[in-house]
Design a protein around this motif. Structure first.
Motif, PDB file in Angstrom:
ATOM      1  N   ARG A 137     -14.252  -0.440  -1.147  1.00 28.46           N
ATOM      2  CA  ARG A 137     -13.943  -0.479  -2.572  1.00 28.46           C
ATOM      3  C   ARG A 137     -12.853   0.546  -2.868  1.00 28.46           C
ATOM      4  NH1 ARG A 137     -19.277  -1.407  -6.069  1.00 28.46           N
ATOM      5  NH2 ARG A 137     -18.142  -3.184  -6.868  1.00 28.46           N
ATOM      6  N   LEU A 138     -12.026   0.209  -3.817  1.00 31.48           N
ATOM      7  CA  LEU A 138     -10.900   1.038  -4.192  1.00 31.48           C
ATOM      8  C   LEU A 138     -11.213   1.720  -5.523  1.00 31.48           C
ATOM      9  CD1 LEU A 138      -7.986   1.601  -3.229  1.00 31.48           C
ATOM     10  CD2 LEU A 138      -7.258  -0.333  -4.619  1.00 31.48           C
ATOM     11  N   SER A 139     -10.870   2.995  -5.650  1.00 31.08           N
ATOM     12  CA  SER A 139     -11.094   3.684  -6.930  1.00 31.08           C
ATOM     13  C   SER A 139     -10.183   3.076  -7.987  1.00 31.08           C
ATOM     14  CB  SER A 139     -10.814   5.177  -6.806  1.00 31.08           C
ATOM     15  OG  SER A 139      -9.425   5.429  -6.759  1.00 31.08           O
ATOM     16  N   SER A 140     -10.598   3.192  -9.228  1.00 32.68           N
ATOM     17  CA  SER A 140      -9.786   2.650 -10.316  1.00 32.68           C
ATOM     18  C   SER A 140      -8.424   3.339 -10.382  1.00 32.68           C
ATOM     19  CB  SER A 140     -10.521   2.775 -11.649  1.00 32.68           C
ATOM     20  OG  SER A 140     -10.893   4.103 -11.896  1.00 32.68           O
ATOM     21  N   ASP A 141      -8.379   4.637 -10.091  1.00 31.33           N
ATOM     22  CA  ASP A 141      -7.105   5.359 -10.103  1.00 31.33           C
ATOM     23  C   ASP A 141      -6.119   4.769  -9.104  1.00 31.33           C
ATOM     24  OD1 ASP A 141      -8.114   7.111 -11.996  1.00 31.33           O
ATOM     25  OD2 ASP A 141      -8.591   8.681 -10.555  1.00 31.33           O
ATOM     26  N   LEU A 142      -6.600   4.508  -7.891  1.00 26.94           N
ATOM     27  CA  LEU A 142      -5.715   3.968  -6.857  1.00 26.94           C
ATOM     28  C   LEU A 142      -5.305   2.532  -7.167  1.00 26.94           C
ATOM     29  CD1 LEU A 142      -7.393   5.486  -3.669  1.00 26.94           C
ATOM     30  CD2 LEU A 142      -5.268   6.220  -4.795  1.00 26.94           C
ATOM     31  N   LEU A 143      -6.238   1.760  -7.703  1.00 27.44           N
ATOM     32  CA  LEU A 143      -5.906   0.393  -8.086  1.00 27.44           C
ATOM     33  C   LEU A 143      -4.787   0.388  -9.124  1.00 27.44           C
ATOM     34  CD1 LEU A 143      -6.334  -2.673  -8.171  1.00 27.44           C
ATOM     35  CD2 LEU A 143      -8.148  -2.267  -9.854  1.00 27.44           C
ATOM     36  N   VAL A 144      -4.936   1.216 -10.141  1.00 21.31           N
ATOM     37  CA  VAL A 144      -3.919   1.281 -11.197  1.00 21.31           C
ATOM     38  C   VAL A 144      -2.578   1.746 -10.633  1.00 21.31           C
ATOM     39  CG1 VAL A 144      -3.285   2.471 -13.342  1.00 21.31           C
ATOM     40  CG2 VAL A 144      -5.584   1.524 -13.067  1.00 21.31           C
ATOM     41  N   GLU A 145      -2.606   2.691  -9.724  1.00 22.48           N
ATOM     42  CA  GLU A 145      -1.354   3.138  -9.096  1.00 22.48           C
ATOM     43  C   GLU A 145      -0.653   1.985  -8.391  1.00 22.48           C
ATOM     44  OE1 GLU A 145      -0.864   6.774  -6.782  1.00 22.48           O
ATOM     45  OE2 GLU A 145      -2.792   7.449  -7.600  1.00 22.48           O
ATOM     46  N   ILE A 146      -1.404   1.201  -7.634  1.00 20.05           N
ATOM     47  CA  ILE A 146      -0.822   0.059  -6.919  1.00 20.05           C
ATOM     48  C   ILE A 146      -0.252  -0.949  -7.915  1.00 20.05           C
ATOM     49  CG2 ILE A 146      -1.337  -1.952  -5.463  1.00 20.05           C
ATOM     50  CD1 ILE A 146      -3.365  -0.116  -3.971  1.00 20.05           C
ATOM     51  N   LEU A 147      -1.015  -1.241  -8.957  1.00 20.39           N
ATOM     52  CA  LEU A 147      -0.549  -2.211  -9.950  1.00 20.39           C
ATOM     53  C   LEU A 147       0.728  -1.741 -10.629  1.00 20.39           C
ATOM     54  CD1 LEU A 147      -3.941  -3.277 -11.594  1.00 20.39           C
ATOM     55  CD2 LEU A 147      -2.696  -4.418  -9.751  1.00 20.39           C
ATOM     56  N   PHE A 148       0.749  -0.482 -11.053  1.00 20.78           N
ATOM     57  CA  PHE A 148       1.945   0.048 -11.717  1.00 20.78           C
ATOM     58  C   PHE A 148       3.141   0.113 -10.767  1.00 20.78           C
ATOM     59  CE2 PHE A 148      -0.522   2.530 -15.199  1.00 20.78           C
ATOM     60  CZ  PHE A 148      -0.469   1.431 -16.036  1.00 20.78           C
ATOM     61  N   LYS A 149       2.880   0.506  -9.534  1.00 18.60           N
ATOM     62  CA  LYS A 149       3.962   0.622  -8.561  1.00 18.60           C
ATOM     63  C   LYS A 149       4.716  -0.695  -8.388  1.00 18.60           C
ATOM     64  CE  LYS A 149       5.062   1.820  -3.873  1.00 18.60           C
ATOM     65  NZ  LYS A 149       4.726   2.508  -2.686  1.00 18.60           N
ATOM     66  N   HIS A 150       3.982  -1.801  -8.474  1.00 15.44           N
ATOM     67  CA  HIS A 150       4.582  -3.111  -8.232  1.00 15.44           C
ATOM     68  C   HIS A 150       4.780  -3.921  -9.522  1.00 15.44           C
ATOM     69  CE1 HIS A 150       4.400  -2.413  -3.970  1.00 15.44           C
ATOM     70  NE2 HIS A 150       3.123  -2.076  -4.093  1.00 15.44           N
ATOM     71  N   ALA A 178       0.802  -1.227   0.000  1.00 10.78           N
ATOM     72  CA  ALA A 178       0.000   0.000   0.000  1.00 10.78           C
ATOM     73  C   ALA A 178       0.833   1.276   0.000  1.00 10.78           C
ATOM     74  CB  ALA A 178      -0.910   0.001   1.224  1.00 10.78           C
ATOM     75  N   ALA A 179       2.063   1.190   0.443  1.00 11.75           N
ATOM     76  CA  ALA A 179       2.917   2.364   0.687  1.00 11.75           C
ATOM     77  C   ALA A 179       2.935   3.338  -0.482  1.00 11.75           C
ATOM     78  CB  ALA A 179       4.339   1.924   1.011  1.00 11.75           C
ATOM     79  N   GLY A 180       2.723   4.590  -0.143  1.00 17.80           N
ATOM     80  CA  GLY A 180       2.790   5.648  -1.137  1.00 17.80           C
ATOM     81  C   GLY A 180       1.524   5.840  -1.939  1.00 17.80           C
ATOM     82  N   VAL A 181       0.561   4.944  -1.750  1.00 22.46           N
ATOM     83  CA  VAL A 181      -0.689   5.061  -2.509  1.00 22.46           C
ATOM     84  C   VAL A 181      -1.875   5.228  -1.564  1.00 22.46           C
ATOM     85  CG1 VAL A 181      -2.201   3.989  -4.235  1.00 22.46           C
ATOM     86  CG2 VAL A 181       0.280   3.641  -4.373  1.00 22.46           C
ATOM     87  N   ILE A 182      -2.015   4.274  -0.640  1.00 21.93           N
ATOM     88  CA  ILE A 182      -3.081   4.323   0.368  1.00 21.93           C
ATOM     89  C   ILE A 182      -2.503   3.883   1.705  1.00 21.93           C
ATOM     90  CG2 ILE A 182      -5.026   3.986  -1.223  1.00 21.93           C
ATOM     91  CD1 ILE A 182      -4.977   1.006  -0.575  1.00 21.93           C
ATOM     92  N   THR A 183      -3.263   4.084   2.758  1.00 23.86           N
ATOM     93  CA  THR A 183      -2.770   3.665   4.072  1.00 23.86           C
ATOM     94  C   THR A 183      -2.877   2.156   4.220  1.00 23.86           C
ATOM     95  OG1 THR A 183      -4.909   3.811   5.172  1.00 23.86           O
ATOM     96  CG2 THR A 183      -3.573   5.844   5.102  1.00 23.86           C
ATOM     97  N   LYS A 184      -2.122   1.624   5.151  1.00 23.62           N
ATOM     98  CA  LYS A 184      -2.178   0.186   5.441  1.00 23.62           C
ATOM     99  C   LYS A 184      -3.591  -0.212   5.859  1.00 23.62           C
ATOM    100  CE  LYS A 184      -0.337  -3.284   8.580  1.00 23.62           C
ATOM    101  NZ  LYS A 184       0.473  -3.528   9.763  1.00 23.62           N
ATOM    102  N   GLY A 185      -4.239   0.642   6.646  1.00 20.18           N
ATOM    103  CA  GLY A 185      -5.596   0.358   7.101  1.00 20.18           C
ATOM    104  C   GLY A 185      -6.598   0.313   5.955  1.00 20.18           C
ATOM    105  N   THR A 186      -6.467   1.250   5.028  1.00 17.94           N
ATOM    106  CA  THR A 186      -7.348   1.261   3.861  1.00 17.94           C
ATOM    107  C   THR A 186      -7.098   0.021   3.008  1.00 17.94           C
ATOM    108  OG1 THR A 186      -7.428   3.678   3.841  1.00 17.94           O
ATOM    109  CG2 THR A 186      -7.971   2.565   1.781  1.00 17.94           C
TER     110      THR A 186
END
Length: 133
Positions: free
Chosen positions: A40-53, A22-30
């Motif tokens: 539910r996670l927004s598509s923007d945040l999901l894509v950020e997580i996917l790209f980050k990793h 989650a680091a840098g995108v959303i909190t650990k709790g979220t």
């Protein structure tokens, strides 16, 4: 598989903690709420997580499509795949069976026409297709 379940699976595959995922995108709790199906996670945040990793988006969506794709589309995709396999292997009987399934299980005219053309091709009877083709 839900988005949260797929994220959790990717996290395990990558050997990351939930905090690192989650680091840098959303909190650990979220993140925890998302993977446990409570948020539910927004598509923007999901894509950020996917790209980050460096998680392949196509592979990720393949993991979750059975949960989110309409059942009719899943059936069409399965039937199309069966027809493609019959064509690739030059299996006339299998293609004919698949054509029957397509006519009975879907209203997708495009898929039906493709299946008819495939069977005609495999049986060397394309000349018998109507002018509509």
């Amino acid at each position: 598989m839900t988005i949260g379940e797929a994220l959790k699976e990717e996290q395990k595959r990558l050997g990351l903690t939930s905090e690192a995922m989650a680091a840098g995108v959303i909190t650990k709790g979220t993140y925890s709420k998302v993977v446990n199906g409570k948020l539910r996670l927004s598509s923007d945040l999901l894509v950020e997580i996917l790209f980050k990793h460096n998680i392949d988006i196509s592979d990720f969506f393949e993991m979750i499509k059975s949960t989110y794709m309409p059942k009719e589309k899943l059936i069409e995709e399965k039937l199309f795949s069966e027809m493609q396999q019959a064509l690739n292997n030059h299996e006339v009987e299998k293609a004919e069976e698949c054509l029957t399934k397509i006519k009975n299980q879907t209203s997708n005219k495009y898929l039906q026409q493709r299946a008819e053309i495939t069977v005609a091709y495999l049986t060397n009877s394309t000349d018998k297709l109507s002018k509509n083709f």
